[in-house]
Design an enzyme around this catalytic site. Structure first.
Site, PDB file in Angstrom:
ATOM      1  N   ASP A  25       0.834  -1.208   0.000  1.00  0.00           N
ATOM      2  CA  ASP A  25       0.000   0.000   0.000  1.00  0.00           C
ATOM      3  C   ASP A  25       0.870   1.261   0.000  1.00  0.00           C
ATOM      4  O   ASP A  25       1.964   1.264   0.557  1.00  0.00           O
ATOM      5  CB  ASP A  25      -0.904  -0.016   1.240  1.00  0.00           C
ATOM      6  CG  ASP A  25      -2.041   0.997   1.125  1.00  0.00           C
ATOM      7  OD1 ASP A  25      -2.342   1.443  -0.007  1.00  0.00           O
ATOM      8  OD2 ASP A  25      -2.633   1.335   2.162  1.00  0.00           O
ATOM      9  N   ASN A  73     -10.620  -3.592  -6.145  1.00  0.00           N
ATOM     10  CA  ASN A  73      -9.839  -2.574  -6.876  1.00  0.00           C
ATOM     11  C   ASN A  73     -10.421  -2.228  -8.259  1.00  0.00           C
ATOM     12  O   ASN A  73     -10.043  -1.216  -8.851  1.00  0.00           O
ATOM     13  CB  ASN A  73      -8.376  -3.012  -7.040  1.00  0.00           C
ATOM     14  CG  ASN A  73      -7.559  -2.897  -5.770  1.00  0.00           C
ATOM     15  OD1 ASN A  73      -6.609  -3.645  -5.559  1.00  0.00           O
ATOM     16  ND2 ASN A  73      -7.914  -1.952  -4.897  1.00  0.00           N
TER      17      ASN A  73
HETATM   18  C1  FPP Z   1      -2.059   0.097  -3.225  1.00  0.00           C
HETATM   19  O1  FPP Z   1      -1.608   1.422  -3.241  1.00  0.00           O
HETATM   20  C2  FPP Z   1      -1.566  -0.607  -4.388  1.00  0.00           C
HETATM   21  C3  FPP Z   1      -2.333  -1.257  -5.305  1.00  0.00           C
HETATM   22  C4  FPP Z   1      -3.810  -1.319  -5.253  1.00  0.00           C
HETATM   23  C5  FPP Z   1      -1.742  -1.896  -6.475  1.00  0.00           C
HETATM   24  C6  FPP Z   1      -0.458  -2.600  -6.252  1.00  0.00           C
HETATM   25  C7  FPP Z   1       0.220  -2.643  -7.543  1.00  0.00           C
HETATM   26  C8  FPP Z   1       1.558  -2.573  -7.743  1.00  0.00           C
HETATM   27  C9  FPP Z   1       2.557  -2.588  -6.672  1.00  0.00           C
HETATM   28  C10 FPP Z   1       2.111  -2.446  -9.118  1.00  0.00           C
HETATM   29  C11 FPP Z   1       1.939  -3.584 -10.047  1.00  0.00           C
HETATM   30  C12 FPP Z   1       2.203  -4.902  -9.478  1.00  0.00           C
HETATM   31  C13 FPP Z   1       2.966  -5.875 -10.023  1.00  0.00           C
HETATM   32  C14 FPP Z   1       2.955  -7.204  -9.388  1.00  0.00           C
HETATM   33  C15 FPP Z   1       3.859  -5.683 -11.179  1.00  0.00           C
HETATM   34  P1  FPP Z   1      -2.662   2.608  -3.312  1.00  0.00           P
HETATM   35  O2  FPP Z   1      -2.841   2.971  -4.752  1.00  0.00           O
HETATM   36  O3  FPP Z   1      -3.914   2.227  -2.623  1.00  0.00           O
HETATM   37  O4  FPP Z   1      -1.892   3.728  -2.537  1.00  0.00           O
HETATM   38  P2  FPP Z   1      -2.535   4.902  -1.659  1.00  0.00           P
HETATM   39  O5  FPP Z   1      -3.139   4.255  -0.436  1.00  0.00           O
HETATM   40  O6  FPP Z   1      -1.342   5.752  -1.318  1.00  0.00           O
HETATM   41  O7  FPP Z   1      -3.538   5.607  -2.514  1.00  0.00           O
END
Ligand code: FPP
Length: 245
Positions: A25, A73
């Site tokens: 996250d 998501n």
């Molecule tokens: C949460 O951060 C992250 C996600 C929902 C997506 C995770 C994806 C990746 C790390 C990139 C692609 C993955 C691979 C395996 C290549 P958030 O967007 O909720 O962050 P925030 O809480 O700061 O808004």
């Protein structure tokens, strides 16, 4: 036995940390702090995955489960969903396939319903899974994954086969069947939530929540999390000898 990554703190291992799961996250906030679009945070977050897997592997962990995309998501803006799907495709196509060919101790499997994924990505996941199974180090990528959804599907499969509704039978029908339950679950990004991740498998996991945003996660954080894990007393609902009356 001591375990340690290059340049990292040596950690005394007693063999009880084998499986780690991570809620990655903080990508959006990482980007916002730099006045960049959220998608730039996901790109940076995708770019650190190999380093993180290598560090855990060097430390003797043999299963790492990453929460890449949840069943919830899909509610995010299309541009963000498309970016994440493309990043995952690129990671599998350019990094994972090469690695499976070159590293005989590495394989990847996917947790979640592949049917809802873009066709190209779904086919790539199947290709990756079919290339290698049950190697010494397994990375589970949770993709279109939801813990409740997983339990409901497992229970339905058990019922359909006419099997008794036991814990063993449910476990055997989860996406994670055959892989160790997580000893340690790490959530980056400073929030204290489970977000529908590994609800069944986490019954006795230790949780570590850290403020570091996912794109900044690295060796120092991993050392901190492992040290924290070893500072906990795991009793699995029982008592220690010294607690006996
Ligand atoms: C949460 O951060 C992250 C996600 C929902 C997506 C995770 C994806 C990746 C790390 C990139 C692609 C993955 C691979 C395996 C290549 P958030 O967007 O909720 O962050 P925030 O809480 O700061 O808004």
């Amino acid at each position: 036995m001591t375990l340690g990554a290059k340049g990292g703190e040596k950690i005394k291992a007693d063999g009880s940390l084998r499986s780690v799961a991570i809620i990655m996250d903080g990508n959006g906030r990482w980007a916002k702090k730099r006045l960049l679009p959220r998608t730039a945070g996901h790109k940076k977050g995708a770019g650190i995955i190999e380093n993180v897997l290598n560090i855990f592997k060097e430390k003797g962990i043999n299963c790492v489960t990453l929460y890449a995309f949840s069943t919830e998501n899909w509610k995010r803006p299309k541009i963000e969903v498309d970016t994440i799907m493309n990043l995952i495709y690129k990671y599998l196509d350019e990094v994972v396939i090469k690695r499976i060919k070159e590293d005989e101790n590495f394989c990847m499997r996917f947790l979640g319903d592949k049917n809802a994924l873009p066709e190209k990505l779904r086919d790539k996941c199947i290709e990756v899974e079919e290339m290698a199974k049950d190697r010494a180090f397994v990375c589970n990528l949770a993709l279109n994954y939801g813990g409740r959804d997983e339990i409901v599907r497992a229970a339905a499969a058990v019922a359909e086969k006419g099997l008794p509704m036991t814990e063993e039978n449910i476990s055997a029908h989860l996406y994670t069947a055959g892989t160790p339950e997580p000893d340690l679950i790490i959530r980056t990004g400073g929030n204290y939530r489970i977000s529908n991740f590994l609800l069944w498998q986490s019954a006795y996991s230790e949780y570590v929540f850290i403020d570091t945003l996912w794109p900044d996660f690295g060796l120092k954080d991993i050392d901190f999390c492992i040290k924290e894990f070893y500072s906990r007393k795991r009793r699995f609902g029982g008592l220690d000898k010294e607690d006996d009356l």
